[in-house]
Write a protein that holds these residues in place. Structure first.
Motif, short mmCIF file in Angstrom:
data_model
loop_
_atom_site.label_atom_id
_atom_site.label_comp_id
_atom_site.label_asym_id
_atom_site.label_seq_id
_atom_site.Cartn_x
_atom_site.Cartn_y
_atom_site.Cartn_z
N PHE A 349 0.97 -1.39 0.07
CA PHE A 349 -0.22 -0.05 -0.01
C PHE A 349 0.74 1.38 0.01
N GLU A 350 0.11 2.56 -0.37
CA GLU A 350 0.94 3.64 -0.37
C GLU A 350 0.04 4.66 0.65
N VAL A 351 0.88 5.50 1.37
CA VAL A 351 0.38 6.41 2.08
C VAL A 351 1.19 7.58 2.00
N GLN A 352 0.56 8.80 1.82
CA GLN A 352 1.22 10.04 1.87
C GLN A 352 1.74 10.47 3.26
N GLU A 353 3.11 11.08 3.37
CA GLU A 353 3.25 11.34 4.53
C GLU A 353 2.54 12.58 5.48
N ASN A 354 1.90 13.14 4.79
CA ASN A 354 1.00 14.03 5.35
C ASN A 354 -0.59 13.73 5.74
N GLU A 355 -0.59 12.26 5.53
CA GLU A 355 -1.74 11.72 5.85
C GLU A 355 -2.54 11.89 7.06
N VAL A 356 -3.73 12.45 7.25
CA VAL A 356 -4.44 12.48 8.36
C VAL A 356 -4.98 11.37 9.18
N ALA A 357 -4.93 11.39 10.64
CA ALA A 357 -5.24 10.20 11.17
C ALA A 357 -6.64 9.83 10.99
N GLY A 358 -7.04 8.36 11.15
CA GLY A 358 -8.37 7.80 10.59
C GLY A 358 -8.59 7.83 9.13
N ASN A 359 -7.53 8.27 8.27
CA ASN A 359 -7.76 8.13 6.82
C ASN A 359 -7.48 6.67 6.40
N TYR A 360 -8.40 6.29 5.33
CA TYR A 360 -8.23 4.83 4.81
C TYR A 360 -6.95 4.61 3.71
N ASN A 406 -6.38 1.61 8.40
CA ASN A 406 -6.38 2.94 8.31
C ASN A 406 -5.07 3.35 9.18
N ILE A 407 -4.97 4.69 8.95
CA ILE A 407 -3.90 5.14 9.79
C ILE A 407 -4.43 5.77 11.26
N LEU A 408 -3.65 5.30 12.18
CA LEU A 408 -4.14 5.59 13.66
C LEU A 408 -3.47 7.09 14.13
N GLN A 409 -2.31 7.53 13.64
CA GLN A 409 -1.81 8.85 14.21
C GLN A 409 -1.04 9.37 13.06
N SER A 410 -1.37 10.81 13.05
CA SER A 410 -0.72 11.70 12.03
C SER A 410 0.85 11.91 12.29
N ALA A 411 1.73 10.78 12.12
CA ALA A 411 3.10 10.85 12.63
C ALA A 411 3.91 10.30 11.70
#
Length: 831
Positions: A349-360, A406-411
């Motif tokens: 999977f790919e996720v951007q580094e600025n992804e907001v917590a809770g995003n799918y 999902n992402i749990l934390q914006s870290a």
């Protein structure tokens, strides 16, 4: 004078018996003492004179002994007569001895053997063995298959029409249909159902029937025949031949096989059973059926390989199906015998580094081979490991039931960790599997794709260019991190192609786009395309960044006209019609058009039997000859459409004409000969194998009539047992040879078709149950003969060579003598 008086008395007696006594030699009414045979019809009145024996001295009187039975007497003048009627049923042959006596009563001539054969007349009516008959028949019983027999007897001679019986079904009660539900074999008395009975008999509607059955003697061929009747009470029972219902079997059974799973039963004993796959008859099934109708599974079944089975079970007798097959449906029930499986060895999977917590982020997918929708295949997910654990552990969450991550934390910080490895544990009720997941942290999408050209100009294509052809390569670039969703480019035609005539494929390594023909081009519909093409990323742009004109380009595609072949509205046509339709019957109309508007002319190709014709202008097809399904079906021809231009281009469509059968063929012999072993023993019969080329012929309905002269009728008999016909010899004294027996066979169809066949019957000497046919003497010489011929040839050659050598020797000697007599002729040998 006495002789004259006696002759007149004799003629008077014969006249009273309606015997022609004209002055000729056709009827001999007297004669000397000798062996004699007489044939007398039974029931002749008393006082009938048979013959006058003439005797000479020393015989003065005659004595008659033997089977006189007080009926046969002889008077002193030698007249043999009957004093009352003979009876064939009492005695068929009277054997007598006649002796000539002298004046002293002593035998001086004889004995002479006198046989009086009593000929039967039709003086006994037939009678049924029972006053009433009862029987049962199962619902849906096979038409023509006897379920009971009735029998009548007649005391008259069974070898004549007097004693030959014919059964008839006058009616049955109730009779709710226009067709008879039952039938009786006119020869054997076998009672069976008709096709209507097979279809309509139902114990729920009517359980009891009374059949009014008659029997006639004289084979039912004379208005003077005697008859009798009886009632046959038939009870209709429920059909036992039915499907056992859905069978359920647990997969991967560990019990010893085969295992009984179901039972079928034919309505009557004597049937055997066969299994056939419903889907592919030639495929071997893991099932079997025994002669009792018990169905077994022969091996453990695996639901994951095949979840259900459907097969037929046939009831047969002598290789013929007794009815329609019953269907057996087997469902293999699932057990939890499969662990969860990761759909991919590594899920990314790919996720951007600025992804907001809770995003799918994405959905992790695993599968289970057990039955879908059951608890055996229900999966649960859990993240049991994360690497690296920076900036913290448990940065991600997976839904226990759906596998959504999902992402749990914006870290997330790409400089600290560019990717994360997760271990996801997948469980069902019994098994557990661990799968690998890789989450790449990608740069934010803040760069848009930019085309290298804002206008790619014009491309010209002929309209017959093939689908899938690449017509142009285009290129855009993106400044984001390579090989991520932020830099990957998707090309789309945003305007000018409403029918998706073109598509654009992207090379994932170079982001190069390939403009491809997606649908057939048509100059007459769209000669020009003005395409607007856009380039986008699968990842959304960051807030504040938007696509602009640099991400768009233009392309114009001109389509040129090509002289195309005519186009059929349909490529295939299928028509059904009866094979006996009349000439000129309309079949169908084929329609084609020329894209350039040229006139079309139609013709037929591969119309090998000339059964069809086509109107060249309208495309309407008609029958042109009498068709025959048995010769060819389906009848397949090609319809050719040709444009009326100089190019004369053409195209083809296919017509498949399925001919429906009508009863237009008489029955034929399957085997044209049978044999009987000589000498004949009696009670022998041979089956007459027949077939009918028509589809819906039903052999048990066939009727058979023996043709031929009196010799054939007296020597042979054709009978039927309800299913098959048989030929048997009446005369056991037939000589050893071949006989051609004419038989008329009627299929009793609609319409009925009949024909005369000639069955060759061989009466032959048999060896081990087979007809022995002596072979002709070999036309080739024996070994001894061949050696004799060879020796004779060598002797002749030797003689010829001896003569040749002798003549050559004599010629040489004569030349030497001639040389000696003439020395001057010698050559000069000096140096």
């Amino acid at each position: 004078m006495f002789k004259l008086y006696g002759a007149h008395i004799l003629c008077l007696l014969l006249l009273l018996q309606q015997v022609d006594c004209q002055a000729n030699d056709k009827v001999q009414i007297d004669g000397p003492l000798e062996n004699k045979d007489f044939f007398v019809k039974e029931g002749s009145q008393g006082g009938m004179m048979l013959y006058r024996f003439i005797f000479q001295p020393p015989v003065v009187s005659l004595r008659l002994t033997g089977d006189t039975d007080g009926i046969i007497e002889i008077v002193s003048d030698g007249v043999l007569y009957l004093n009352k009627a003979l009876d064939w049923e009492t005695k068929k042959v009277h054997k007598l001895q006649l002796e000539g006596l002298n004046a002293s009563g002593q035998k001086v001539q004889g004995p002479y053997f006198i046989n009086i054969y009593v000929e039967d007349i039709n003086d006994n009516p037939p009678t049924f063995e029972k006053n009433n008959y009862t029987g049962t028949v199962r619902q849906n019983s096979r038409p023509g298959k006897p379920f009971m027999y009735i029998k009548a007897i007649d005391l008259d001679d069974p070898n004549t029409l007097n004693g030959q019986l014919s059964y008839r079904l006058r009616n049955h009660f109730p009779n709710p249909f226009q067709e008879m539900l039952f039938q009786v074999d006119n020869v054997t008395g076998a009672i069976s159902t008709t096709k209507a009975g097979h279809q309509y008999l139902d114990p729920a509607q009517e359980r009891e029937y009374v059949l009014d059955v008659e029997v006639y003697d004289m084979a039912g061929q004379s208005i003077n025949a005697f008859s009798a009747s009886t009632d046959v009470r038939v009870t209709v029972l429920e059909n036992l031949w039915k499907s056992p219902g859905l069978v359920k079997i647990k997969e991967n059974s560990t019990e010893p096989h085969p295992i009984s799973i179901a039972q079928v039963q034919w309505n009557y004993p004597g049937a055997y059973y066969e299994i056939s796959s419903k889907e592919t008859p030639s495929v071997k099934l893991p099932f079997m059926v025994d002669n009792n109708g018990t169905i077994y599974v022969t091996e453990p079944l695996d639901r994951e390989k095949k979840e259900s089975y459907s097969f037929y079970v046939y009831a047969k007798e002598e290789g013929i199906s007794l009815s329609y097959p019953v269907t057996v449906n087997v469902t293999v029930e699932d057990i939890n015998d499969n662990p969860p499986v990761c759909n991919k060895a590594l899920t990314k999977f790919e996720v951007q580094e600025n992804e907001v917590a809770g995003n799918y982020i994405g959905t992790f997918q695993a599968s289970d081979a057990d039955k879908e929708g059951t608890i055996n295949s229900r999966l649960h997910y859990d993240i049991v490991y994360q690497n690296p654990k920076i900036p913290v552990d448990k940065l991600f969450r997976i839904d226990f039931g759906t596998g959504n991550i999902n992402i749990l934390q914006s870290a997330l910080n790409r400089q600290e960790a560019s990717n994360y490895s997760l271990k996801v544990e997948v469980t069902d009720q019994v098994f557990k599997t661990v799968c690998d997941v890789l989450i790449n942290v990608i740069d934010i999408n803040d760069q848009i794709p930019i085309f290298e050209k804002s206008d790619y100009g014009d491309v010209t294509l002929p309209e017959d260019r093939r689908v899938g052809t690449v017509i142009l390569e285009i290129q855009a670039t993106d400044g984001d991190e390579p090989f991520t969703g932020s830099s990957q480019i998707i090309y789309t035609v945003t305007n000018g192609d409403p029918n998706n005539t073109f598509s654009i494929r992207t090379d994932p390594k170079t982001n190069r786009g390939y403009v491809t023909i997606n649908k057939v081009l048509d100059f007459e519909t769209t000669p020009m395309y003005y395409l607007d093409i856009g380039a986008t990323n699968p990842e959304p742009l960051v807030l504040g960044t938007q696509y602009n004109s640099s991400s768009f380009t233009k392309l114009r595609v001109a389509v040129t006209d090509v002289d195309e072949v005519p186009v059929f509205l349909q490529k295939t046509y299928t028509v059904e019609m009866l094979e006996n339709v009349t000439f000129g019957t309309f079949v169908m109309t084929a329609r084609a058009y020329d894209p350039e508007g040229a006139q079309i002319k139609y013709s037929l190709k591969n119309n090998n039997r000339n059964w069809l014709r086509i109107d060249p202008l309208s495309g309407s097809i008609y029958t042109a000859a009498l068709m025959d399904r048995e010769t060819e079906s389906p009848y397949v021809v090609q319809i050719v459409a040709t444009e009326q231009t100089r190019a004369s281009k053409s195209s083809m469509a296919q017509l498949t004409l399925n001919l429906k059968d009508v009863n237009d063929n008489p029955p034929q012999l399957e085997k044209d000969s049978v044999f009987f072993c000589h000498p004949l023993q009696g009670n022998q019969k041979a089956k007459i194998d027949v077939h009918d080329p028509d589809i819906y012929s039903y052999i048990p309905k066939f009727s058979y009539v023996l043709l031929g002269d009196n010799t054939v009728q007296n020597n042979w008999n054709v009978s039927k047992d309800g299913l098959h016909a048989y030929i048997s010899p009446k005369n056991i004294n037939l000589e050893e040879k071949d006989y051609d027996i004419p038989i008329k066979i009627n299929d009793n169809g609609r319409p009925p078709m009949e024909g005369v066949v000639y069955l060759k019957v061989k009466v032959c000497r048999c060896v081990e149950g087979r007809c022995f046919i002596p072979t002709d003497p070999s036309p080739f010489p024996t070994v001894a003969t061949a050696i004799g011929i060879l020796v004779a040839v060598l002797i002749v050659i030797g003689v010829i060579l001896g003569i040749v050598f002798l003549r050559l020797k004599r010629k040489s000697q004569s030349q030497q003598i001639s040389t000696k007599a003439n020395p001057a002729s010698r050559p000069n040998c000096r140096a």
